[in-house]
Scaffold this active site. Sequence first.
Site, PDB file in Angstrom:
ATOM      1  N   CYS A 100       3.265  40.338  34.995  1.00  0.00           N
ATOM      2  CA  CYS A 100       2.090  41.118  35.368  1.00  0.00           C
ATOM      3  C   CYS A 100       2.314  42.568  34.968  1.00  0.00           C
ATOM      4  O   CYS A 100       3.309  43.185  35.349  1.00  0.00           O
ATOM      5  CB  CYS A 100       1.855  41.013  36.872  1.00  0.00           C
ATOM      6  SG  CYS A 100       0.451  41.996  37.437  1.00  0.00           S
ATOM      7  N   CYS A 104      -4.680  46.023  35.615  1.00  0.00           N
ATOM      8  CA  CYS A 104      -6.011  45.423  35.517  1.00  0.00           C
ATOM      9  C   CYS A 104      -6.875  45.737  36.736  1.00  0.00           C
ATOM     10  O   CYS A 104      -8.076  45.954  36.610  1.00  0.00           O
ATOM     11  CB  CYS A 104      -5.894  43.916  35.348  1.00  0.00           C
ATOM     12  SG  CYS A 104      -4.897  43.425  33.928  1.00  0.00           S
ATOM     13  N   THR A 191      -0.560  45.067  43.802  1.00  0.00           N
ATOM     14  CA  THR A 191       0.180  44.860  42.568  1.00  0.00           C
ATOM     15  C   THR A 191       0.468  46.190  41.877  1.00  0.00           C
ATOM     16  O   THR A 191      -0.457  46.922  41.517  1.00  0.00           O
ATOM     17  CB  THR A 191      -0.616  43.949  41.621  1.00  0.00           C
ATOM     18  OG1 THR A 191      -0.881  42.721  42.287  1.00  0.00           O
ATOM     19  CG2 THR A 191       0.133  43.689  40.342  1.00  0.00           C
ATOM     20  N   GLU A 257       4.750  43.508  44.229  1.00  0.00           N
ATOM     21  CA  GLU A 257       3.628  43.624  45.165  1.00  0.00           C
ATOM     22  C   GLU A 257       4.075  44.414  46.386  1.00  0.00           C
ATOM     23  O   GLU A 257       5.258  44.468  46.707  1.00  0.00           O
ATOM     24  CB  GLU A 257       3.150  42.241  45.622  1.00  0.00           C
ATOM     25  CG  GLU A 257       3.022  41.193  44.528  1.00  0.00           C
ATOM     26  CD  GLU A 257       1.826  41.410  43.628  1.00  0.00           C
ATOM     27  OE1 GLU A 257       0.828  41.946  44.119  1.00  0.00           O
ATOM     28  OE2 GLU A 257       1.895  41.010  42.454  1.00  0.00           O
ATOM     29  N   HIS A 292     -12.593  41.249  37.756  1.00  0.00           N
ATOM     30  CA  HIS A 292     -11.199  40.838  37.878  1.00  0.00           C
ATOM     31  C   HIS A 292     -11.025  39.362  37.546  1.00  0.00           C
ATOM     32  O   HIS A 292      -9.961  38.960  37.040  1.00  0.00           O
ATOM     33  CB  HIS A 292     -10.685  41.148  39.285  1.00  0.00           C
ATOM     34  CG  HIS A 292      -9.204  41.319  39.326  1.00  0.00           C
ATOM     35  ND1 HIS A 292      -8.495  42.071  38.414  1.00  0.00           N
ATOM     36  CD2 HIS A 292      -8.259  40.816  40.182  1.00  0.00           C
ATOM     37  CE1 HIS A 292      -7.214  42.038  38.685  1.00  0.00           C
ATOM     38  NE2 HIS A 292      -7.046  41.271  39.752  1.00  0.00           N
ATOM     39  N   TYR A 296      -8.480  37.468  34.268  1.00  0.00           N
ATOM     40  CA  TYR A 296      -7.522  36.361  34.257  1.00  0.00           C
ATOM     41  C   TYR A 296      -7.631  35.518  32.993  1.00  0.00           C
ATOM     42  O   TYR A 296      -6.702  34.776  32.662  1.00  0.00           O
ATOM     43  CB  TYR A 296      -7.725  35.506  35.502  1.00  0.00           C
ATOM     44  CG  TYR A 296      -7.101  36.103  36.732  1.00  0.00           C
ATOM     45  CD1 TYR A 296      -6.039  35.488  37.379  1.00  0.00           C
ATOM     46  CD2 TYR A 296      -7.552  37.307  37.255  1.00  0.00           C
ATOM     47  CE1 TYR A 296      -5.448  36.041  38.499  1.00  0.00           C
ATOM     48  CE2 TYR A 296      -6.985  37.876  38.372  1.00  0.00           C
ATOM     49  CZ  TYR A 296      -5.931  37.241  38.993  1.00  0.00           C
ATOM     50  OH  TYR A 296      -5.352  37.808  40.102  1.00  0.00           O
ATOM     51  N   CYS A 299      -4.924  38.045  30.807  1.00  0.00           N
ATOM     52  CA  CYS A 299      -3.526  38.269  31.213  1.00  0.00           C
ATOM     53  C   CYS A 299      -2.776  36.957  31.393  1.00  0.00           C
ATOM     54  O   CYS A 299      -1.645  36.809  30.914  1.00  0.00           O
ATOM     55  CB  CYS A 299      -3.468  39.134  32.464  1.00  0.00           C
ATOM     56  SG  CYS A 299      -4.167  38.383  33.956  1.00  0.00           S
ATOM     57  N   GLU A 447      -0.398  33.850  41.786  1.00  0.00           N
ATOM     58  CA  GLU A 447      -1.527  34.763  41.625  1.00  0.00           C
ATOM     59  C   GLU A 447      -2.706  34.069  40.947  1.00  0.00           C
ATOM     60  O   GLU A 447      -3.860  34.426  41.185  1.00  0.00           O
ATOM     61  CB  GLU A 447      -1.101  35.995  40.824  1.00  0.00           C
ATOM     62  CG  GLU A 447      -2.151  37.089  40.824  1.00  0.00           C
ATOM     63  CD  GLU A 447      -1.771  38.264  39.952  1.00  0.00           C
ATOM     64  OE1 GLU A 447      -1.812  39.388  40.451  1.00  0.00           O
ATOM     65  OE2 GLU A 447      -1.445  38.043  38.777  1.00  0.00           O
TER      66      GLU A 447
END
Length: 483
Positions: A100, A104, A191, A257, A292, A296, A299, A447
């Site tokens: 990650c 984002c 994150t 996180e 968001h 996905y 990423c 996630e």
Amino acid sequence: MALMTGEQYVESIANLKMEIYMFGKKIDNPVEDPILRPSLNSVKATYDLAQMPEYEGLMTATSHLTGERINRFSHIHQNAEDLVKKVKMQRLCGQTTAACFQRCVGMDAFNAIYSTTYEVDKAHGTSYHENFLKFLRYCQEKDLVVDGAMTDPKGDRSLAPSKQEDPDLFLRVVERRPDGVVVRGAKAHQTGMCNSHEVITMPTIAMGPDDKDYAISFAVPLDTPGLFMIIGRQSCDTRKLEGGEIDVGNSRYGGVEALAVFDDVFVPNERLFLNGETEFAGMLVERFAGYHRQSYGGCKVGVGDVLIGAAAVAADYNGVAKASHVKDKLIEMTHLNETLYACGIACSAEGRPTESGNYMIDLLLANVCKQNVTRFPYEIARLAEDLAGGIVVTAPSEQDLKDPKIGPVVEKYFKGVAGVSTENRLRILRLIENLTLGTAAVGYRTESLHGAGSPQAQRIMISRQGNLAAKKELAKRIARIEE
């Protein structure tokens, strides 16, 4: 200001006096902490890539506010092409870090707040949009990383924020002053917050009139008094303390996180983007979630590319690459991964302008994208574990491999095909373990299920956006039904 280099970014984070806790201790130098540093490197990669001429078109954009070149993570989408480039950029970053890269959420918050503040001001005569534009310009000019904070601890999920036994389980305003507000509460699962310069908050759910104190959106620097972080525990995280490299799997990059606690934090008026307008909380949540869920499709696909490659290498090293079932499993992994990418591109290409002028993805397709992400990475991970073999979780440690006495035994009995060292075989197996079971599994596997809302949250949106009534009418027309 010109785009920061990766080294300049690291220096800028080192200069922030953030309050960070991990394993019951305060972290005095988070930039050099062996557990936190890989996550910082992942964000650094977004700066390094922006400096490369071959990626300029993906990693950078032209600010519609200043006309200057900026990092795309700070950009307001001006057309559908921007939305498509966003997804392609995210895939590139995932391919580069296999982790990650943590920017984002801030980018998606920028675009959701941009359009929502415009409409709040139109309805209430407020100045939130002007506040946000000033903040956005500052972030673009300084080339900053902004953490997006939406998820509250929530407490009893059956109760509204104002009905909770503990009122702090949703972030709220506890004092309103002429120059600003004081807020108290927390944001969970943050994150990359410890690798950010600023944090921008949003409500986590739609709200009613009684929840006025909870309908709050604002931005503050990460070294603001009263703001501190508690780093979350990850599987295999203390391997980074052992001083080795192989057992970590991905020793350079990672994610992190945190629980962010706002202990009576003051927010000046000029940093407020929503303050009690409860009817717009749902709009902000829905728009952010849409952006968001689009993310996905980029990423997770980039990380999936690395995992598919690792599984193929493991098959080579195991001597089974030519087996038909191995080829078929790699094809299936690729099919699933590209399906996720196709959804990310599709919801971007179908984007339309909001009333404020920035572009919003197609909400139905974005939710379909994320619904697939809650499933396909799990199957990709399962197939990767299948191709790697049981050795992915039973192999001895790096210390064993390098031990003068038992090292030769490990070399002998964990050897694969001729011409490939035992060390290289163990390295690729540990990477697969990292991506499917270790620290990177937080950003890829778990996630994929819970990030950007639970699977049921997407199904609710698919139900709302699916326009079932129109589909019924199509069927009735074709069947020549008259009612």
